[in-house]
Design a protein around this motif. Structure first.
Motif, short mmCIF file in Angstrom:
data_model
loop_
_atom_site.label_atom_id
_atom_site.label_comp_id
_atom_site.label_asym_id
_atom_site.label_seq_id
_atom_site.Cartn_x
_atom_site.Cartn_y
_atom_site.Cartn_z
N LEU A 27 38.41 38.87 34.89
CA LEU A 27 38.13 38.00 34.18
C LEU A 27 38.34 36.42 35.09
O LEU A 27 37.74 35.80 35.24
N TYR A 28 39.13 36.94 36.47
CA TYR A 28 39.11 35.87 37.42
C TYR A 28 37.75 35.82 38.15
O TYR A 28 37.15 34.92 38.44
N ILE A 29 37.17 36.97 38.28
CA ILE A 29 35.99 37.26 39.18
C ILE A 29 34.75 36.48 38.42
O ILE A 29 34.01 35.45 39.13
N VAL A 30 34.77 36.55 37.09
CA VAL A 30 33.64 35.90 36.50
C VAL A 30 33.31 34.41 36.66
O VAL A 30 32.38 33.64 36.46
N ASP A 31 34.79 33.87 36.66
CA ASP A 31 34.62 32.26 36.92
C ASP A 31 34.71 31.80 38.43
O ASP A 31 34.69 30.82 38.73
N LEU A 32 34.40 32.98 39.35
CA LEU A 32 34.20 32.48 40.82
C LEU A 32 32.88 31.98 40.99
O LEU A 32 31.98 32.10 40.45
N PRO A 48 36.10 31.03 48.31
CA PRO A 48 36.43 31.96 49.59
C PRO A 48 36.66 33.44 48.94
O PRO A 48 36.87 34.22 49.49
N ASP A 49 37.14 33.75 47.33
CA ASP A 49 37.39 35.02 46.93
C ASP A 49 35.87 35.64 46.52
O ASP A 49 35.97 36.77 46.09
N TYR A 50 34.91 34.81 46.35
CA TYR A 50 33.65 35.19 45.98
C TYR A 50 33.33 36.52 46.64
O TYR A 50 32.74 37.31 46.08
N GLN A 51 33.30 36.56 47.98
CA GLN A 51 33.04 37.59 48.80
C GLN A 51 33.96 39.18 48.73
O GLN A 51 33.47 40.05 48.86
N THR A 52 35.12 38.58 48.45
CA THR A 52 36.00 39.73 48.60
C THR A 52 36.57 40.51 47.18
O THR A 52 36.89 41.47 47.23
N MET A 53 36.84 39.45 46.55
CA MET A 53 37.16 39.98 44.98
C MET A 53 36.42 41.11 44.33
O MET A 53 36.85 41.89 43.88
N PRO A 54 35.03 40.63 44.18
CA PRO A 54 34.31 41.70 43.59
C PRO A 54 34.31 43.03 44.37
O PRO A 54 34.51 44.08 43.82
N ASP A 55 34.42 43.09 45.42
CA ASP A 55 34.58 44.40 46.42
C ASP A 55 36.02 45.03 46.12
O ASP A 55 35.89 46.31 45.96
N LEU A 56 36.83 44.35 46.04
CA LEU A 56 38.15 45.14 45.73
C LEU A 56 38.22 45.53 44.28
O LEU A 56 38.47 46.48 44.16
N HIS A 57 37.37 44.79 43.37
CA HIS A 57 37.54 45.16 41.87
C HIS A 57 36.51 46.54 41.86
O HIS A 57 37.05 47.42 41.14
#
Length: 190
Positions: A37-42, A47-56
């Protein structure tokens, strides 16, 4: 009452392998949903656009591996016997609910894999290993898989919430051993 020290299930409760897989997967799935849910709003400049999807994606692949292990363990290890106070309707609802949870987990994880590999690139899991992209690509894969991923994950969380409420009902209202079995507390039989 005693805390079980068994790795495998017995007739009264789950063993530590199933207990750990159950709770680790539950925490990971709730965390993945919130992270999704957090990722879709980036936005691209976040700054999290590059790292959070990889973490997910990485955590999702680990949960998929855990699901395969869990299903394998479940096939090899016996399940605890149904509680005598549970009638046939409760037993049927339990089986149907567990089957639906497993199916939704699998559907959510596979659709996430299909979203992530729609561009033909593999998934890098924490720089530990790569999961190759799906060899079967189709038009609209990312959009179709995204739709399935969102709704299967949302349905999974709703059903998991009902599952948790049912366990609490069994514990506090029915006062049976349902919840104790999956947290490792074994009812000693007289």
């Amino acid at each position: 009452m005693a805390i079980t020290a068994r790795l495998t299930n017995d007739t009264h409760s789950y063993g530590w392998v199933m207990i750990l897989l159950h709770w680790l997967m539950a925490l990971a799935i709730v965390g993945l949903y919130l992270l999704g849910l957090y990722i879709v709003d980036l936005t691209y400049y976040d700054p999290d656009y590059q790292t959070m999807p990889d973490l997910h994606r990485s955590i999702g692949i680990l949960v998929l591996i855990a699901l395969v292990l869990r299903l394998g363990w479940r096939a090899l290890d016996r399940s605890p016997a149904p509680l005598p106070e549970h009638g046939s309707l409760v037993r049927l609802a339990t089986k149907a609910g567990h089957a639906a949870l497993y199916l939704l987990m699998l559907l959510t994880l596979v659709s996430g894999y299909l979203i992530s590999t729609a561009d033909g690139r593999p998934i890098e899991v924490f720089d530990w290993f790569q999961v190759p992209a799906s060899p079967l690509q189709y038009d609209g894969q990312e959009d179709i898989a995204g739709f399935v991923h969102y709704w299967s994950a949302t349905t999974l969380l709703a059903l998991a919430g009902l599952h948790a409420l049912a366990a609490l009902k069994h514990h506090f209202i029915d006062k049976d051993a349902t919840l104790k079995r999956i947290i490792g507390i074994r009812q000693e039989t007289p």
